[in-house]
Design a protein around this motif. Sequence first.
Motif, mmCIF file in Angstrom:
data_model
loop_
_atom_site.group_PDB
_atom_site.id
_atom_site.type_symbol
_atom_site.label_atom_id
_atom_site.label_comp_id
_atom_site.label_asym_id
_atom_site.label_seq_id
_atom_site.Cartn_x
_atom_site.Cartn_y
_atom_site.Cartn_z
ATOM 1 N N TYR A 577 35.813 36.262 47.170
ATOM 2 C CA TYR A 577 34.412 36.641 47.253
ATOM 3 C C TYR A 577 34.036 37.534 46.080
ATOM 4 O O TYR A 577 34.825 38.376 45.641
ATOM 5 C CB TYR A 577 34.116 37.383 48.560
ATOM 6 N N LEU A 578 32.815 37.363 45.594
ATOM 7 C CA LEU A 578 32.235 38.198 44.552
ATOM 8 C C LEU A 578 31.008 38.877 45.139
ATOM 9 O O LEU A 578 30.078 38.202 45.597
ATOM 10 C CB LEU A 578 31.854 37.348 43.340
ATOM 11 N N ALA A 638 25.911 43.843 38.305
ATOM 12 C CA ALA A 638 27.330 44.191 38.381
ATOM 13 C C ALA A 638 27.929 43.498 39.607
ATOM 14 O O ALA A 638 27.202 43.030 40.485
ATOM 15 C CB ALA A 638 27.520 45.703 38.477
ATOM 16 N N MET A 639 29.270 43.460 39.659
ATOM 17 C CA MET A 639 29.949 42.779 40.763
ATOM 18 C C MET A 639 31.309 43.384 41.036
ATOM 19 O O MET A 639 32.000 43.834 40.118
ATOM 20 C CB MET A 639 30.154 41.297 40.440
ATOM 21 N N GLU A 640 31.701 43.378 42.304
ATOM 22 C CA GLU A 640 33.075 43.653 42.714
ATOM 23 C C GLU A 640 33.709 42.347 43.178
ATOM 24 O O GLU A 640 33.016 41.449 43.663
ATOM 25 C CB GLU A 640 33.111 44.670 43.858
ATOM 26 N N ALA A 641 35.027 42.256 43.059
ATOM 27 C CA ALA A 641 35.748 41.035 43.434
ATOM 28 C C ALA A 641 36.779 41.345 44.507
ATOM 29 O O ALA A 641 37.426 42.401 44.482
ATOM 30 C CB ALA A 641 36.433 40.429 42.209
ATOM 31 N N TYR A 642 36.949 40.418 45.440
ATOM 32 C CA TYR A 642 37.884 40.582 46.558
ATOM 33 C C TYR A 642 38.635 39.285 46.802
ATOM 34 O O TYR A 642 38.099 38.192 46.595
ATOM 35 C CB TYR A 642 37.137 40.999 47.834
ATOM 36 N N VAL A 643 39.877 39.419 47.251
ATOM 37 C CA VAL A 643 40.694 38.269 47.644
ATOM 38 C C VAL A 643 41.007 38.403 49.125
ATOM 39 O O VAL A 643 41.475 39.462 49.575
ATOM 40 C CB VAL A 643 42.000 38.198 46.827
ATOM 41 N N VAL A 644 40.745 37.361 49.899
ATOM 42 C CA VAL A 644 41.101 37.353 51.311
ATOM 43 C C VAL A 644 42.526 36.831 51.427
ATOM 44 O O VAL A 644 42.817 35.708 51.029
ATOM 45 C CB VAL A 644 40.133 36.491 52.134
ATOM 46 N N ALA A 645 43.414 37.679 51.949
ATOM 47 C CA ALA A 645 44.836 37.327 51.990
ATOM 48 C C ALA A 645 45.098 36.276 53.066
ATOM 49 O O ALA A 645 44.409 36.220 54.079
ATOM 50 C CB ALA A 645 45.659 38.583 52.266
#
Length: 645
Positions: A577-578, A638-645
């Motif tokens: 997700y961004l 701007a953006m934050e990045a996340y990885v769903v484990a």
Amino acid sequence: MHTPVSGAPAGAGGVAEARGSQSSRGPSHVPAGAGLERIRTVVVHDHDDIARLVAARIAEVVREKQARGERAVLGLATGSTPIGVYRELIRLHREEGLSFRNVVTFNLDEYYPMAPDSIHSYHRYMWENLFAHIDVAPEHVHIPDGTLPRERVEAATAAYEAAIAAAGGIDFQLLGIGKTGHIGFNEPGSGVDSRTRLVHLDAVTRKDAAADFFGEENVPREALTMGVATILGAREIAILATGEHKAGIVRRAVEGEVNIEVAATFLQRHPNTTFYVDDAAAADLTRIATPWLLDEVEWTQDLMIRAVVWLSLTTGKGILKLTQFDYAEHRMSSLVARWGTPGAVNGEVFNLLGAKIRGKSKLPRELKIVCFSPHPDDDVISMGGILYKLVQNANDITVAYMTSGNIAVFDHDVRRFVDFMERLDRERHVGGDSLRAFADRVRTCLHEKKPGDVDIPEVQDIKRVLREAEAVSGIEVMGLGKENARFLNMPFYQTGKVRKDPIGPADVKIVRDLLEELQPDMILVAGDLSDPHGTHRMCKEAIDAALAEIRAAGGKLPEVWLYRGAWQEWPVTEATYLVPMSQEELKIKIQAIFKHQSQKDSAPFPGQDEREFWQRVEQRNKETSATLDRLGLAEYFAMEAYVVA
């Protein structure tokens, strides 16, 4: 140039060969380097697996020599990377009877000057982390002497070389790699014929060591080290690298030309060297980063996204503007063939990337969420944008600060707050004799303290409380309060030193108890592997262990979102997700970071990036959104990045 053969072992006296990646990131059937990797390179998914592989090989060497009635001669390294190997060797000794009675050891290096009982001494490091826990004979242990008068150093280094020769040479040499590509302390400019000697340390090396010495100004400027020729004289060499921050130098050492400025490249000339790297450190290797440039690949969805994004950024064209010519010129015609037309590929990747974007309306609402923050500022530094949105979405949020972060507080901040308490006592009479006695103990400690000394409990408490207050102030900017903060103060961190204890059952229990109490639907966890002192990695280890115990007990498991810390960001290709931020939201995030005044202006452990944390955050979050813009997707501030484990 060596010709690699996938999966083939490297034999003594034979050609160093690459091994196919065990990483989940690259296609397993891609030839290992296809002629690019000049050092046999083993990629494993987890850095702990490296420790087990290398320790097993050392045990094999020791037992083979013992079976022939000979002594195994080991060359040993220090630093954070080999600790896992040493822990596994200790386990093999205790549980499987591996004996070191007939083992002779030679350490790579030592700072100069350096007392053996200093907390910075490699002599002390080796006894604390290995020798004191196995049956090695003290007379068989050799470590360069950092206490020698300068006029005796040359004779001592020559004697060190003679001792190695007298022992029959080194059978197995363990190495790490520095960011400049140094092995041992063989800095840029070290020649292939160099032997054990006194060297001046490179500025990058000293900056890397600054955290251990509580300031670059305290790092010795010289060191004693085995030379490149000494290292290459070993019959077998294992060189270890873990973490994203080592990816660039790993590729340079493995795939680049031999260069005197990068000592590790000389290992290409050794017939029996193996590079052991985890996924993160392997990320820039051609077979991992761009395997389609080497051979036929299986076009999975993940690989397709990575390849098309790479092509777009390489050509400077938006994804929807890529042509058949672009694909053909960059060896990606097979991808177009699979989808029929360039437009079909472009559209698929464009839509997949667009689907990653999650504004406030698409984020969780009215859930129980725990945000795990390794240090008391990682929450606002790394996930301040999403934290603000989750608060607005009426989620029940707990921020769990896993460690006190107290070693990252300057002594001058302690003096300032002690002075504040004394002034308050004089004006309002709120402390009395006990406060004055407390202040006297603190002042005496700080006056007598030497760089790297462990703080007395009173000073540690002041630093801990200071960071706790800053953490609460930071989340108040987000709309939370002190009732939303939990300070876990995990035991592994409480050494008072940069080097921490291993994660133990007590650490895991603290995390498990919190999860079982709160029963969250979702947790956010630091997945950053570039943290210079490893706390992020160790905190994630404790969380993973706690989740495994809950799973085994049939308990409720939350969804896990991984964020990254102040050192790097998830690439858009890896992110699940961004999360976009407006200019106002980024400003709020930065205001929350400003509340951590003890880390403002100049943090004690900045790593290689000397900018303030808010400056790194601003650049990193804007760069993520700018990447999407270059790819031709929607433009965000701007953006934050996340990885769903």
